[in-house]
Every structure is written in C-alpha cells, then in structure tokens.
Design an enzyme around this catalytic site. Structure first.
Site, mmCIF file in Angstrom:
data_model
loop_
_atom_site.group_PDB
_atom_site.id
_atom_site.type_symbol
_atom_site.label_atom_id
_atom_site.label_comp_id
_atom_site.label_asym_id
_atom_site.label_seq_id
_atom_site.Cartn_x
_atom_site.Cartn_y
_atom_site.Cartn_z
ATOM 1 N NE ARG A 242 -0.598 0.282 1.461
ATOM 2 C CZ ARG A 242 -1.252 1.320 1.979
ATOM 3 N NH1 ARG A 242 -0.761 1.966 3.023
ATOM 4 N NH2 ARG A 242 -2.404 1.704 1.482
ATOM 5 C CB SER B 281 -3.212 0.482 -4.130
ATOM 6 O OG SER B 281 -4.100 1.364 -3.515
ATOM 7 C CD GLU C 187 -0.204 -2.151 -1.540
ATOM 8 O OE1 GLU C 187 -0.146 -2.249 -0.315
ATOM 9 O OE2 GLU C 187 -0.992 -2.816 -2.223
HETATM 10 N N1 EPU Z 1 -6.440 10.417 -8.115
HETATM 11 C C1 EPU Z 1 -6.762 10.768 -9.397
HETATM 12 N N2 EPU Z 1 -7.248 9.811 -10.240
HETATM 13 C C2 EPU Z 1 -7.428 8.537 -9.855
HETATM 14 C C3 EPU Z 1 -7.103 8.161 -8.535
HETATM 15 C C4 EPU Z 1 -6.601 9.125 -7.681
HETATM 16 O O1 EPU Z 1 -6.606 11.920 -9.799
HETATM 17 O O2 EPU Z 1 -7.864 7.737 -10.685
HETATM 18 C C5 EPU Z 1 -5.890 11.447 -7.201
HETATM 19 C C6 EPU Z 1 -6.932 12.273 -6.512
HETATM 20 O O3 EPU Z 1 -6.492 13.607 -6.603
HETATM 21 C C7 EPU Z 1 -6.906 11.846 -5.078
HETATM 22 C C8 EPU Z 1 -5.483 11.345 -4.911
HETATM 23 O O4 EPU Z 1 -5.119 10.851 -6.196
HETATM 24 O O5 EPU Z 1 -7.153 12.930 -4.240
HETATM 25 C C9 EPU Z 1 -5.361 10.237 -3.894
HETATM 26 O O6 EPU Z 1 -6.331 9.226 -4.171
HETATM 27 P P1 EPU Z 1 -7.033 8.382 -2.998
HETATM 28 O O7 EPU Z 1 -7.445 9.289 -1.907
HETATM 29 O O8 EPU Z 1 -8.035 7.489 -3.617
HETATM 30 O O9 EPU Z 1 -5.849 7.552 -2.387
HETATM 31 P P2 EPU Z 1 -4.617 6.754 -3.059
HETATM 32 O O10 EPU Z 1 -3.375 7.508 -2.728
HETATM 33 O O11 EPU Z 1 -4.873 6.444 -4.481
HETATM 34 C C10 EPU Z 1 -4.082 5.377 -0.915
HETATM 35 C C11 EPU Z 1 -3.837 3.937 -0.587
HETATM 36 C C12 EPU Z 1 -5.160 3.181 -0.490
HETATM 37 C C13 EPU Z 1 -5.996 3.834 0.598
HETATM 38 C C14 EPU Z 1 -6.205 5.311 0.246
HETATM 39 C C15 EPU Z 1 -6.911 6.065 1.341
HETATM 40 C C16 EPU Z 1 -1.650 3.381 -1.505
HETATM 41 C C17 EPU Z 1 -0.881 2.660 -2.560
HETATM 42 N N3 EPU Z 1 -2.969 3.322 -1.588
HETATM 43 O O12 EPU Z 1 -4.644 5.412 -2.227
HETATM 44 O O13 EPU Z 1 -4.881 1.859 -0.089
HETATM 45 O O14 EPU Z 1 -7.255 3.190 0.726
HETATM 46 O O15 EPU Z 1 -4.917 5.966 0.052
HETATM 47 O O16 EPU Z 1 -6.041 6.240 2.419
HETATM 48 O O17 EPU Z 1 -1.042 3.971 -0.601
HETATM 49 C C18 EPU Z 1 -4.421 -0.338 -0.928
HETATM 50 O O18 EPU Z 1 -3.321 -0.227 -0.393
HETATM 51 O O19 EPU Z 1 -4.767 -1.360 -1.563
HETATM 52 C C19 EPU Z 1 -5.350 0.781 -0.843
HETATM 53 C C20 EPU Z 1 -6.536 0.758 -1.431
#
Ligand code: EPU
Length: 335
Positions: free
Chosen positions: A160, A235, A331
């Site tokens: 990012r 995010s 972010e």
């Molecule tokens: N999780 C929880 N509770 C929650 C949310 C997440 O426990 O409320 C845990 C889960 O264990 C899950 C892990 O966090 O397995 C990761 O969650 P998720 O796969 O939804 O991905 P993220 O790390 O929260 C990132 C990006 C997203 C992108 C997704 C998929 C960032 C800041 N965000 O989210 O990007 O779509 O991975 O690759 O890196 C964005 O940048 O706006 C965005 C949506």
C-alpha cells in the site's frame, strides 16, 4: 472549463461526507489539467473518492481527474501492453481485460476508484498488487509543468505504498496514465484462502481468469459494504507489519494471533482481526460504525461528518494500541 465555488463533495467521496471545496473543476485532458495547475496553488486531485476521508471544508482547488482512454500500445503472442488514462474506472478496466481473456488483474476485481489512484497506494487484493503488472506511470510534475515517466522500479512500490504517497512528493505528481502488461496465456493465482474456498464452493476445479474474476466479485460483495448503500472507503487501516519480537509480544497476550510472512524478519497481522478482538466489530457510536462483517471497514451510518468518522477511528486506534501495543496506520488518505 468551469470553476465551481463552494462545491459540495458529498457525491464525490464514497464515505458520502458533506464537505465543500472552495473551488472545484474537472479536467478532461492534460491541457485542462495544466491550465488549472498553473492557475491555482496546491490543488488536490480527486479520483473516484474511494480511498479518502475528508475531515473539513477545503480551501483551495479540487480537480477531478476525468481523463479517459484505453489503448493497446503493443502486442505479441504472449503479452499485451495497454495504456490506460487516469480518469478511467478501475473495475470497468478489469472487466474489459477479463473479456479479452487477458490476465493479471482479475484478483483486483471490484476495487472501487480510478486508474490514476491505483498506483498511488499500490492497490492489492487476494495475493496480487498493481505493481505486478505495471510497467510505466506517466505523470505531470506540478513543480515544473513537464510530463515525466516512471518505470516500475522507480515507483518505490511497497505494501500500500509508492513514491507518489511519500510526504516529500505528495501532490507533486498527478498521474495521467499507467501502462500495464497483461498476459494472453494467463496463469491464475488462487492461493489466497478465501479465493480457494469460493472456487471450491462454486465447484470449479480448473479455474480460468473469468472464474477468478467472478469468485473475487462474490467474496467482496459478501464481505464489504457497497458504498452506494453504506458510506465507506474499504480498509480504513493498513495491516501492521511487526518484527518477530513485536509479534512474540502480541502472542503473549493472544497466542493464536494470525500472521502472514512479510519479509524474512517481519510478519503482517490482519488489522481487522485486532479490531475485532478488541471488541469493535459491529459497534456503533452516533452516526459511525465498525462494519459487522469486516472490522477493518468503518462505515457512515448516515449523515456523519468526516470529523466524526475520524474521531471514531482514533478511538479504535487508541484501544487497539492499549490492548495489543500495536499502532494502526490509516490506509486511506485523510484530507
Ligand atoms: N479478520 C477477523 N475479523 C474481521 C476481519 C478480518 O478476524 O473482522 C481476520 C480473519 O482471520 C481473516 C484475516 O483477518 O482471515 C484477513 O482478513 P481478509 O482476508 O478480509 O483481509 P484483510 O487483511 O482484512 C486485506 C486488504 C483488503 C483486501 C483483502 C484481500 C489491507 C489493508 N486490506 O484485507 O483490501 O481486499 O486483504 O486481499 O491490506 C482495501 O485496501 O481497501 C481492501 C479492502
């Protein structure tokens, strides 16, 4: 070119906050851009407004980048090079590429916003980042009025992050276009657990890029709120990158804390998980909330101001720091 005064930005940011720009104009081509930049000091550039939180009325000029155009500038048996202008909608471009059968960006389906904004934070999802396919960024250097080209390695892409986000360069370069290289014999990337699960659920054993495109759209539609219905900017915070020592400290409080390798010495922990564990998921305060299906997304429940959303974010941030000793960084861009 029309310059509007005290223009509401409510419909131009996906949080839907009602703040005004002292001056507002749209640029349809480079010449218009140049004319505006020469006339006004320190203008701000708006793309799809999907990665910003506007916390106050803005003094200067806001320019909306509406420079359009997609052109295939080179093609061989294996690759196609496509120049896409900054005002093009990202997801529409992904659909265009998928329809042609050209791979590389199908994992980035349904990310809101414009092409011009995409390299700034190096958009990423489901194991792919724009840096993986980006070759050249064409930008206008506001300090000299000249057009400059940055090769991929010169953009200083990171998680990012890019050169265009660094404090010393911020608002110096306006992205006019990006050239991407797409693969005509694509290999799909389905390593991300959510994608694997969804393809399994859809009973697709040998997915092609159309299948991945569909899977990613379905995952996002289920997990992330549609800004047209519930104001948000995806995010809100970045996933924090911890040293092994910091991660061990977190483990002493939360032995089961999820983490992903980042480099040899660092790990990334999901900020959504930390916020969730701190008890914020689904919580509401006044007109702001933490989304019930993905804690990393803050939502405008209707009529919240940018300052209210920012206050809520600060509370989440302070609480996570108090409970886990980890400081979350936004972010999104804060204006
Ligand atoms: N999780 C929880 N509770 C929650 C949310 C997440 O426990 O409320 C845990 C889960 O264990 C899950 C892990 O966090 O397995 C990761 O969650 P998720 O796969 O939804 O991905 P993220 O790390 O929260 C990132 C990006 C997203 C992108 C997704 C998929 C960032 C800041 N965000 O989210 O990007 O779509 O991975 O690759 O890196 C964005 O940048 O706006 C965005 C949506």
């Amino acid at each position: 070119m029309k310059i509007l005064e005290n223009h509401s930005l409510a419909s131009l940011n996906t949080f839907g906050v009602e703040q005004k720009a002292r001056y507002f104009a749209t640029a349809q081509n480079t010449q218009e851009f140049l004319a505006l930049v020469r006339q006004y000091e320190n203008p701000r550039i708006l793309g799809g407004g999907s990665n910003i939180l506007i916390t106050r009325d803005l003094d200067g000029l806001v320019i909306k980048n509406e420079i359009k155009g997609i052109s295939i500038i080179g093609e061989d048996d294996r690759y196609a090079r496509i120049r896409v202008c900054g005002g093009e909608n990202w997801h529409e471009f992904v659909k265009w590429a998928v329809a042609k059968g050209w791979g590389g960006i199908e994992n980035l389906s349904l990310i809101p916003g414009t092409l011009g904004a995409a390299p700034i934070q190096n958009i990423g999802a489901y194991g792919v980042e724009i840096k993986d396919v980006l070759q050249v960024v064409e930008a206008l250097d506001r300090t000299t009025g000249s057009i400059v080209h940055f090769q991929n390695a010169e953009c200083r892409f990171g998680y990012r992050h890019s050169l265009f986000k660094e404090p010393a360069q911020r608002d110096r370069y306006f992205i006019l276009s990006a050239t991407l290289q797409l693969d005509k014999q694509p290999q799909v990337n389905t390593r991300y657990a959510d994608v694997e699960r969804k393809l399994h659920e859809l009973k697709i054993e040998h997915p092609n890029i159309r299948d991945v495109h569909r899977a990613v759209i379905e995952i996002r539609q289920k997990k992330l709120p549609d800004p047209a219905r519930l104001g948000n900017a995806g995010s809100f915070f970045k996933n924090p990158v911890l040293t092994e020592e910091q991660y061990r400290q977190l483990q002493s409080v939360k032995p089961d804390a999820p983490h992903y390798p980042f480099t040899h010495t660092f790990v990334k922990v999901p900020a959504g998980w930390l916020i969730d564990q701190a008890g914020w998921k689904g919580k509401q305060m006044g007109r702001v909330g933490c989304y019930e299906k993905q804690a990393l997304v803050l939502v405008n429940l209707g009529g919240a101001s940018g300052a209210e959303i920012w206050d809520f974010a600060q509370k989440v941030r302070e609480d996570v720091q108090e409970k886990f000793g980890i400081l979350l960084e936004p972010e999104i861009n804060i204006w």
